[in-house]
Design an enzyme around this catalytic site. Structure first.
Site: not given
Lengths: 355, 355
Positions: A99, A190, A166
């Site tokens: 990511w 999440k 992030d």
């Protein structure tokens, strides 16, 4: 049979969040209408948004001068919105996994990008240390938790530049010093909500400095100025975020979330380290408490599939490791319980005893 | 008291869509997990996506060579993605209202934009006619239904260039000749699903021609290549779309949706035309069958608020007109019933009798 949800995301949510959201989908606040069909301009929805924003500010102790917005599109869309809005000349990225690399790729479309460090050569099995960050960058971008590889930066880094993070997969799992960041963003699926909404926390004074025309929807100012209501927001996902935030607060806030995360992770890593069949894949000091990755020891490699099947037969869901790492990954987000972790540990012990 | 939902969007959904979605939120396919917490990579979710795409292709008779994808972010994000992906030199836009204008604004960041016609001077109370479109444009962009102003283009335009259409508020309300379009997009929250997902239908051969680097998430190829799974899709909104698509098919498809829409609109417009208190705001030939706008006649202007209160007391929800038009707007999307329309007509007649 009871199922234990170890999915990496979308992932387990507290049962009361699920039940309350489903209930509002049938009848929102006793209005006779479903949460799915109310207008975002309805007088009952603004309080949902307001309470969610207020709880985020309260739980994270967000200082004055920051805005909190909800967007659609997922954290992946932020990968380009971050440089669109914040990259003036040069940005630094810490490459800790898939990511982080994707975020960096988008930044390169907008200016100079410095990769301050990378653990790519070690399959991202640790968080790089001992690197320095150029002092003339507009920001340093980090990925605090690397869902795929199971590494995590759990303490604020000590750097001399503003950070952008992030935090998709570990936000609300620990207290954060928000003042160190110009921007924090997180896909909700999440620790926050059902998939379909992205949380962004932005330092107001840093908006509007980038030397380019930004399409309206990609300009953070658009959404800050309109309080996440420039266009129709994802109403139901935002509502589920509110329910989760209430649950976090009702369960003791981020200090308690951190304590529980550590308890779960300590127990599971202890079993991984003890059990003769398995070993962890990550440098000990960088182990994520959210995504716990482990593989079979070489001599038991042929037991990988049988263990997966055994655990599945005992109600474990989503423990297959990402293909980049293999083996197993037990994601233990806020909603995960010690009961779930103990059930997995029991599987590991029973399976060890059988072999 | 029964509520009748005339919200402009998010808006009324069929009750079985709501109930089935809420049920899956509690226990998805008997898995013991909530739809809100399943992985989008779970084997049970791919069939949801596949069935939704197949139903869209079936209902709209989409020809070969088109892809169907689901995105987050809302139709407003498409306003910049369209020119990012399709504007090579010059694009034409038909200015029929607020959303058309917003779409045009984004295109101007990417190339030359020709406004082929506009009804702005008449507060967008009609669809411009008698205009021509330059033959050298990459596309002509139209907004088929103008939610705010209550005008609609219900027949495919006869033009010699490929069209791109924002069908956010009338998609699935009538058959469409998809072959006339390079791209059709629609925010879901009218005829398709809860808010939080956008449907995009793209002619494959038109992708990848624009002379610019496109951020990954804004490039339609990214999502087409990965079947809407490049990043985590909005799982629950997509599921609710599937339920709506099943409902549309089970209720006779787009021909039947069109028939019902016409019946509802005919009845309501007939009452607006008959009732001495009200008049419609839109040129008769351009009246939308989705968003039916009407205002008090001048001599009864002071009855606007009382009528709103009376209708509200009788269970009408969301009939306040948009501030750009004033008065009233009854949105009658696919899920609206003749019962709802008749209840509103009854209010109008009772109120007329009282005054």
């Amino acid at each position: 049979m009871k199922k234990y949800n170890f999915n990496a995301g979308p992932s387990m949510l507290p049962r009361e969040v699920i039940e309350n959201t489903a209930k509002q989908c049938l009848d929102f606040n006793g209005s006779g209408l479903s949460l799915m069909e109310i207008s975002h301009r309805a007088k009952d929805f603004q309080p949902v948004l307001d309470e969610a924003v207020a709880l985020i500010k309260e739980l994270l102790h967000i200082p004055e001068g920051y805005s909190v917005i909800f967007l659609g599109g997922g954290a992946s869309l932020e990968f380009c919105m971050i440089p669109y809005n914040f990259l003036i000349n040069k940005a630094a990225y810490l490459n800790t996994g898939t990511w982080a690399k994707k975020a960096m790729k988008e930044a390169k479309l907008f200016g100079e990008v410095v990769e301050v460090a990378s653990s790519a050569d070690a399959n991202y099995s640790f968080i790089p240390k001992g690197w320095t960050c150029p002092s003339d960058v507009d920001y340093l971008h980090i990925t605090t938790n690397n869902t795929i590889y199971g590494t995590e930066i759990r303490k604020e880094l000590d750097v001399n530049v503003p950070m952008i993070a992030d935090m998709s997969s570990d936000i609300f799992s620990r207290p954060v010093d928000v003042s160190k960041y110009d921007c924090i963003y997180a896909g909700a699926q999440k620790n926050l909500a059902m998939a379909g909404v992205t949380l962004v926390i932005i330092k107001d004074e840093k908006m509007g400095k980038a030397p380019r025309q930004i399409p309206t929807m990609l300009d953070y100012r658009t959404h800050v100025e309109k309080g996440s209501m420039f266009n129709t927001p994802p109403v139901v996902p935002i509502y589920s975020a509110l329910e989760t935030l209430r649950w976090i607060k009702g369960n003791g806030g981020l200090e308690e979330m951190e304590k529980r995360a550590n308890e779960r992770a300590d127990a599971l890593y202890a079993e991984i380290d003890r059990n003769k069949l398995f070993h962890g894949t990550v440098a000990e000091e960088d182990r994520s408490v959210m995504n716990i990755c482990f593989v079979m020891n070489d001599e038991y490699a042929e037991l990988e599939k049988p263990f997966f099947e055994y655990a599945t037969s005992k109600g474990m869901v989503g423990i297959k490791g990402h293909r980049s790492v293999g083996g197993f990954r037990a994601s233990c987000y806020n909603a995960q319980t010690m009961e779930g972790v103990n059930a997995l540990i029991k599987c590991m012990q029973e399976f060890e005893a059988q072999h």
